[in-house]
Design an enzyme around this catalytic site. Sequence first.
Site, PDB file in Angstrom:
ATOM      1  N   GLU A  69       0.828  -1.211   0.000  1.00 12.48           N
ATOM      2  CA  GLU A  69       0.000   0.000   0.000  1.00 12.48           C
ATOM      3  C   GLU A  69       0.861   1.259   0.000  1.00 12.48           C
ATOM      4  O   GLU A  69       0.567   2.232  -0.712  1.00 12.48           O
ATOM      5  CB  GLU A  69      -0.923  -0.002   1.226  1.00 12.48           C
ATOM      6  CG  GLU A  69      -1.917  -1.155   1.264  1.00 12.48           C
ATOM      7  CD  GLU A  69      -1.389  -2.380   1.992  1.00 12.48           C
ATOM      8  OE1 GLU A  69      -2.213  -3.208   2.403  1.00 12.48           O
ATOM      9  OE2 GLU A  69      -0.150  -2.511   2.139  1.00 12.48           O
ATOM     10  N   CYS A  92      -2.161  -3.497   7.297  1.00 10.51           N
ATOM     11  CA  CYS A  92      -1.766  -3.663   8.694  1.00 10.51           C
ATOM     12  C   CYS A  92      -2.122  -2.408   9.490  1.00 10.51           C
ATOM     13  O   CYS A  92      -2.218  -1.305   8.952  1.00 10.51           O
ATOM     14  CB  CYS A  92      -0.278  -3.969   8.799  1.00 10.51           C
ATOM     15  SG  CYS A  92       0.814  -2.655   8.237  1.00 10.51           S
ATOM     16  N   ALA A 171      10.910 -36.259  -8.319  1.00 13.65           N
ATOM     17  CA  ALA A 171      10.994 -36.562  -9.746  1.00 13.65           C
ATOM     18  C   ALA A 171      11.131 -38.068  -9.893  1.00 13.65           C
ATOM     19  O   ALA A 171      11.912 -38.710  -9.173  1.00 13.65           O
ATOM     20  CB  ALA A 171      12.184 -35.855 -10.379  1.00 13.65           C
ATOM     21  N   ALA A 179      16.326 -42.998  -9.053  1.00 15.84           N
ATOM     22  CA  ALA A 179      17.741 -43.140  -9.404  1.00 15.84           C
ATOM     23  C   ALA A 179      18.029 -44.602  -9.683  1.00 15.84           C
ATOM     24  O   ALA A 179      17.277 -45.504  -9.279  1.00 15.84           O
ATOM     25  CB  ALA A 179      18.630 -42.634  -8.270  1.00 15.84           C
ATOM     26  N   SER A 185      21.352 -40.350 -11.108  1.00 23.27           N
ATOM     27  CA  SER A 185      19.976 -39.915 -11.363  1.00 23.27           C
ATOM     28  C   SER A 185      19.875 -38.780 -12.371  1.00 23.27           C
ATOM     29  O   SER A 185      18.776 -38.403 -12.758  1.00 23.27           O
ATOM     30  CB  SER A 185      19.322 -39.468 -10.053  1.00 23.27           C
ATOM     31  OG  SER A 185      20.017 -38.364  -9.502  1.00 23.27           O
ATOM     32  N   THR A 213      21.547 -36.506   0.815  1.00 26.54           N
ATOM     33  CA  THR A 213      21.497 -35.911  -0.515  1.00 26.54           C
ATOM     34  C   THR A 213      22.672 -34.964  -0.730  1.00 26.54           C
ATOM     35  O   THR A 213      23.256 -34.901  -1.818  1.00 26.54           O
ATOM     36  CB  THR A 213      20.163 -35.164  -0.716  1.00 26.54           C
ATOM     37  OG1 THR A 213      19.093 -36.108  -0.678  1.00 26.54           O
ATOM     38  CG2 THR A 213      20.130 -34.437  -2.048  1.00 26.54           C
ATOM     39  N   LEU A 221      21.280 -25.862  -4.560  1.00 25.10           N
ATOM     40  CA  LEU A 221      19.932 -25.477  -4.127  1.00 25.10           C
ATOM     41  C   LEU A 221      19.646 -23.990  -4.345  1.00 25.10           C
ATOM     42  O   LEU A 221      18.864 -23.387  -3.611  1.00 25.10           O
ATOM     43  CB  LEU A 221      19.707 -25.838  -2.651  1.00 25.10           C
ATOM     44  CG  LEU A 221      19.830 -27.320  -2.302  1.00 25.10           C
ATOM     45  CD1 LEU A 221      19.577 -27.542  -0.815  1.00 25.10           C
ATOM     46  CD2 LEU A 221      18.876 -28.160  -3.132  1.00 25.10           C
ATOM     47  N   GLY A 275      16.249 -36.458   0.113  1.00 25.16           N
ATOM     48  CA  GLY A 275      15.900 -37.610  -0.695  1.00 25.16           C
ATOM     49  C   GLY A 275      14.818 -38.509  -0.127  1.00 25.16           C
ATOM     50  O   GLY A 275      13.923 -38.060   0.595  1.00 25.16           O
ATOM     51  N   ALA A 279      11.823 -37.661   2.389  1.00 23.56           N
ATOM     52  CA  ALA A 279      10.473 -37.639   1.817  1.00 23.56           C
ATOM     53  C   ALA A 279       9.544 -38.549   2.609  1.00 23.56           C
ATOM     54  O   ALA A 279       8.408 -38.173   2.934  1.00 23.56           O
ATOM     55  CB  ALA A 279      10.522 -38.055   0.355  1.00 23.56           C
TER      56      ALA A 279
END
Length: 342
Positions: A69, A92, A171, A179, A185, A213, A221, A275, A279
Amino acid sequence: MPCDYSTAIRPITDMNRDSDLRYMLQAVDAADAVRGSTAPNPWVGCVIVTDDGTTFEGATEPPPGPHAEVIALRAAAGSAIGATLYTTLEPCSHHGRTGPCAQAVIDAGVARVVVAVGDPDPKVSGGGVAALRSAGIEVEVGVGADVVADQLGPYIHHRRTGRPFVTLKMATSLDGRTAAPDKSSQWITGPEARTDVHRLRARCDGVLVGAGTIRDDDPSLDVRHVAGVDPRRIVLGTAPISAKVHPCIEVGGPLGDVLDELGDAGIVDLLVEGGASVARSFHEAGLVDCYVVYMAPVLFGGDDGRPLFAGPGAATIDDVWRGRLVDVARLGGDVRLTVEPR
């Protein structure tokens, strides 16, 4: 929904022709441009429309910069008297790193304020709207609320729970492998999917992987392939001193405590990239708010490749985890599946 990572253009409907919604969607686009750079503050967009139809736009800057704003009011430079201000989140009403936006709107002489959603932060939570109305400003709440509630879903989750919104990214091949048996991988997915991962990384303010990993792949990253701010890098465990991930935050202990710690540190939107053991840990503990799975049309052709999750799974079909498919997108030769818990 905050778990929807689709980039599809919003459909044109009769509602979209309404001027209030049109300007609110412009504010949504302004907010989207700064997503990933404002934490722990929310990514907010604002549009000011003067009596003659001139528009001025603003979006929240990274801390300790001003909120949306104030940016829009500065752009208007005195032209906001009698104008309508559209903001994706309730202004706010308290002093923090910056002054209260509601008071800035009042001082600028704005006549009408249109708000998409109220701020769940206890420091605001209706106080901004109340301050505006007490000053004689007409306030309407709820225009574009469904769109903004999705866009600000991770922020709303953080303010309500104290923990970051957790997206688990994976993935996989068609046969569920990440992998080869020798741990190689790169690359299961193609360049379009990898670019999309960096886009996802750029919209999050934290990215977490396990120490295994880091030792196996030594990932940096960071954000490449797209414009964006690097997320804060978090390692579950201890990273080798020479790892590319440094500087990083190293965490350990029960995952619930880890999320509390990261939430306290201002991480609002957390991307977990694995990894397989990490997960599984997040999934098994029920701490994943969104699953993003990139699937490539490749087959390892056996059961000795590395799976998405380490360890034993459901013992019977009655015990399998079932989610809700939110989005399916084709990325080059690959597919992205977005799933949220039921």
